[in-house]
Enzyme design. Structure first.
Site, PDB file in Angstrom:
ATOM      1  N   SER A 154       9.897  74.013  62.728  1.00  0.00           N
ATOM      2  CA  SER A 154      11.323  74.039  62.402  1.00  0.00           C
ATOM      3  C   SER A 154      11.645  72.898  61.452  1.00  0.00           C
ATOM      4  O   SER A 154      10.988  71.852  61.483  1.00  0.00           O
ATOM      5  CB  SER A 154      12.164  73.885  63.674  1.00  0.00           C
ATOM      6  OG  SER A 154      13.534  73.693  63.366  1.00  0.00           O
ATOM      7  N   TYR A 167      13.417  68.491  70.508  1.00  0.00           N
ATOM      8  CA  TYR A 167      13.001  69.686  69.771  1.00  0.00           C
ATOM      9  C   TYR A 167      12.314  69.307  68.453  1.00  0.00           C
ATOM     10  O   TYR A 167      11.260  69.844  68.106  1.00  0.00           O
ATOM     11  CB  TYR A 167      14.231  70.542  69.511  1.00  0.00           C
ATOM     12  CG  TYR A 167      13.992  71.835  68.782  1.00  0.00           C
ATOM     13  CD1 TYR A 167      13.365  72.908  69.399  1.00  0.00           C
ATOM     14  CD2 TYR A 167      14.445  72.004  67.472  1.00  0.00           C
ATOM     15  CE1 TYR A 167      13.172  74.103  68.734  1.00  0.00           C
ATOM     16  CE2 TYR A 167      14.259  73.192  66.796  1.00  0.00           C
ATOM     17  CZ  TYR A 167      13.628  74.247  67.432  1.00  0.00           C
ATOM     18  OH  TYR A 167      13.435  75.432  66.768  1.00  0.00           O
ATOM     19  N   LYS A 171       8.467  70.057  67.395  1.00  0.00           N
ATOM     20  CA  LYS A 171       8.193  70.937  66.264  1.00  0.00           C
ATOM     21  C   LYS A 171       7.352  70.249  65.188  1.00  0.00           C
ATOM     22  O   LYS A 171       6.528  70.906  64.534  1.00  0.00           O
ATOM     23  CB  LYS A 171       9.504  71.456  65.670  1.00  0.00           C
ATOM     24  CG  LYS A 171      10.189  72.500  66.544  1.00  0.00           C
ATOM     25  CD  LYS A 171       9.263  73.669  66.843  1.00  0.00           C
ATOM     26  CE  LYS A 171       9.954  74.844  67.479  1.00  0.00           C
ATOM     27  NZ  LYS A 171       9.035  75.946  67.829  1.00  0.00           N
TER      28      LYS A 171
END
Length: 306
Positions: A154, A167, A171
């Site tokens: 991401s 997150y 990622k």
């Protein structure tokens, strides 16, 4: 969806494939001839709950279209259960050729307020889950001297994002893991690549819409279909991508980008060595024009559709 044969005879595991991007990847792979393990525990975006029905619906759709699929509701976030996902493929279809690490959850919080539990929950699913499932498939890939990994990264990790320390760290960690897998497994003809997807799904459905600018942004994002990610995943899993490994591709609508990876931008040398003072006097002024700017309140906005 158009039928094809690029994955004929191959067996794929697609994690988090009960909905959204994972579902579309699974459907695309089945349409290209792959036998597919639909892995999904049916949890909420934040990881709570279990519901087998979304995954079973995908299995039923694939079978109704003449394909072969089986449901796995094991979690990627534990080593033992991740091994069961791969075992489901080998027990049902006799082999494993493709692993798509797509499962994910969100526990967004500003870094200074993020709890240890919020950190660990996201790392466990995204980064640890990616390792567990990939590692479980590795002995099979080694034995058969072939295999393909496709991991979802991401821009929250590649570039950065507010409120997503867990997150984003996971990622970007997946990118490093993918590159290392690519190097370690190259001798066995195994490839590993990442996709950074741009598409409207429930994973990004919680974006704030408090201002007209935010509302306009969301309306643009809603035009990006999750199905537009699937062709790249199917390609990377196919023999047509035999010489593609350790790469990062971004897919945004009908656009495909090859993402840059860390490289030196500027270097300086001195024969007498450096001191903190000389770094401040000489290095900083020379290097600063090459700094990546952190000017927006959310620098991922620069990647929004135009």
């Amino acid at each position: 969806m158009n039928k094809g044969t690029m994955l004929q005879g191959k067996v794929a595991v697609v994690t988090g494939s009960g909905r959204g991007i994972g579902r579309d990847i699974a459907m695309q792979m089945a349409a290209q001839g792959a036998k597919v393990v639909i892995n999904d525990i049916g949890a909420s975006v934040s990881g709570e709950g279990n519901d087998a029905s979304p995954g079973q619906q995908v299995v039923d759709e694939i079978r109704a279209g003449g394909g072969e699929a089986v449901l796995s509701t094991d979690s990627v976030s534990e080593w033992a259960s991740a091994n069961q996902i791969i075992k489901c493929a080998t027990d049902t279809f006799g082999r494993i050729d493709i692993v798509v690490n797509n499962a994910g959850i969100l526990r967004d919080r500003m870094f200074f307020a993020m709890s240890v539990e919020e950190w660990k929950a996201v790392i466990d699913v995204h980064l640890n889950g990616c390792f567990y499932v990939s590692r479980a498939a590795a002995p099979h890939f080694k034995t058969q001297q072939s295999g393909a990994y496709v991991h979802m990264t991401s821009t929250s990790g590649l570039i950065g994002n507010l409120g997503q320390a867990n997150y984003g760290a996971a990622k970007l960690g997946i990118v490093a893991l993918s590159r290392t897998i690519a190097g370690d497994m190259k001798r066995y003809n195994v490839r590993s690549n990442c996709i950074s997807p741009f598409a409207w799904s429930r994973m990004i459905g919680s974006i704030p819409t408090d201002t007209p600018e935010q509302q306009a942004r969301v309306e643009k994002l809603k035009k990006l279909d999750t199905a537009q990610i699937a062709p790249m995943a199917a390609f990377l899993a196919s023999d047509a991508a035999a010489d593609v490994s350790a790469q990062i591709f971004a897919v945004r609508g009908n656009e495909i980008f090859l993402m840059s990876q860390p490289r030196p931008v500027r270097g300086m040398h001195t024969s007498e060595g450096w001191t903190p003072e000389t770094i401040a006097e000489r290095v900083l002024p020379a290097m600063k024009p090459n700094f990546f700017p952190l000017e927006s309140s959310n620098i991922v906005f620069s990647w929004d559709p135009v």
